[in-house]
Motif scaffolding. Sequence first.
Motif, mmCIF file in Angstrom:
data_model
loop_
_atom_site.group_PDB
_atom_site.id
_atom_site.type_symbol
_atom_site.label_atom_id
_atom_site.label_comp_id
_atom_site.label_asym_id
_atom_site.label_seq_id
_atom_site.Cartn_x
_atom_site.Cartn_y
_atom_site.Cartn_z
ATOM 1 N N ALA A 16 -34.185 9.567 26.336
ATOM 2 C CA ALA A 16 -33.323 8.976 25.305
ATOM 3 C C ALA A 16 -33.888 7.638 24.831
ATOM 4 N N VAL A 17 -34.355 6.829 25.768
ATOM 5 C CA VAL A 17 -34.912 5.518 25.405
ATOM 6 C C VAL A 17 -36.175 5.695 24.567
ATOM 7 N N GLU A 18 -37.012 6.634 24.951
ATOM 8 C CA GLU A 18 -38.259 6.858 24.204
ATOM 9 C C GLU A 18 -37.972 7.355 22.784
ATOM 10 N N ILE A 19 -37.013 8.267 22.654
ATOM 11 C CA ILE A 19 -36.671 8.770 21.315
ATOM 12 C C ILE A 19 -36.067 7.633 20.486
ATOM 13 N N TRP A 20 -35.226 6.861 21.097
ATOM 14 C CA TRP A 20 -34.613 5.706 20.416
ATOM 15 C C TRP A 20 -35.718 4.797 19.870
ATOM 16 N N ARG A 21 -36.701 4.513 20.728
ATOM 17 C CA ARG A 21 -37.807 3.629 20.326
ATOM 18 C C ARG A 21 -38.577 4.251 19.152
ATOM 19 N N GLN A 22 -38.832 5.543 19.252
ATOM 20 C CA GLN A 22 -39.606 6.203 18.195
ATOM 21 C C GLN A 22 -38.818 6.284 16.880
ATOM 22 N N LEU A 23 -37.526 6.520 16.978
ATOM 23 C CA LEU A 23 -36.706 6.543 15.759
ATOM 24 C C LEU A 23 -36.780 5.191 15.072
ATOM 25 N N GLN A 24 -36.713 4.165 15.885
ATOM 26 C CA GLN A 24 -36.763 2.805 15.342
ATOM 27 C C GLN A 24 -38.095 2.550 14.641
ATOM 28 N N SER A 25 -39.187 2.914 15.308
ATOM 29 C CA SER A 25 -40.469 2.588 14.679
ATOM 30 C C SER A 25 -40.800 3.534 13.525
ATOM 31 N N ALA A 26 -40.167 4.720 13.487
ATOM 32 C CA ALA A 26 -40.433 5.645 12.374
ATOM 33 C C ALA A 26 -39.540 5.368 11.172
ATOM 34 N N SER A 27 -38.662 4.382 11.274
ATOM 35 C CA SER A 27 -37.697 4.110 10.193
ATOM 36 C C SER A 27 -37.924 2.709 9.639
#
Length: 303
Positions: A16-27
Amino acid sequence: MGCSPQRGHWMDEDTAVEIWRQLQSASPHGCKIHLSGGEIFGDWPRLISLVRRAKAEGLVRLEKVETNGFWLADEDEACRRIEALGEAGMEFLAISADPFHQHYVPLEQVRRLAELGRKTLGPTRVQVRWEEWMENGEDLTAVTPEHRNAVFAKWLTRGYERINGRAAEELAGLMERKPIDTFRESICRKSLLRGKHIHVNPDGTLTPGVCAGILLGSWGSGEESSIAANWQRLKDEYDSRPIVSTLATGGPVALAEQAAERGFVIDPRGYVSKCHLCWSLRKWLFAKGLGGEELGPAWLYGI
Ligand code: SF4
């Protein structure tokens, strides 16, 4: 982001933390995280641990944690939980209140949770999905199926919900149907390709916010399956995906007409909405094994 049980799946905290981080950097224009379920309060220690860790690691912005309020029993404990989430970065407590949820959760309990939330966080930090229902609706935990269906139909005809998935199955018979031509001009580019809302399911699959059962990709730990890589692939390749591209450019009527050439029978009674048509034909495609990697998960389609 779905972090609670969904047919036996839990998203673990590291994922969950990794996806959260990736969503943030992809947006690049900002990203708002919405934690929902299943029912995310089904494992309170896991929920608060995730939210605290995300804050500690500098992840932003936890816009909402969504609950149906099933867990409300001890009011002091409820206030402590709401307060802890608020302190850990949650902006809004979102409460699901609608005829579907009130089949399982007493309406009075939901009203009480909203009250406790407003008392704890302040009046502007609690959002109720279908506020009007919460105020004027009725408890459906102990009524006959006929009565419940009549209430569902009454509220759905007020335009409160898209008819998709299980709702389409159960409620279409109660509502007015329209000829398929009514939906001919309805294309779905915005919902599928330009939506601001995306679900990351516990199994890593990505679905558009309003189109349950359509898969836009699948998250994995490698670079090739990062959130950013999934976005790029969707942008570059969507026109080679037969279901998504047809829905995005021609809408469900175009897809239904293609499916009809392979045996799908367009219901002469018509459909309640474009999403009802879409669901009916996707269910047929899935059952025929024609969904490829674009439709899923199987349990949603009753397989
Ligand atoms: S018709 Fe299908 S693709 Fe279009 S918005 Fe409804 S569920 Fe989504």
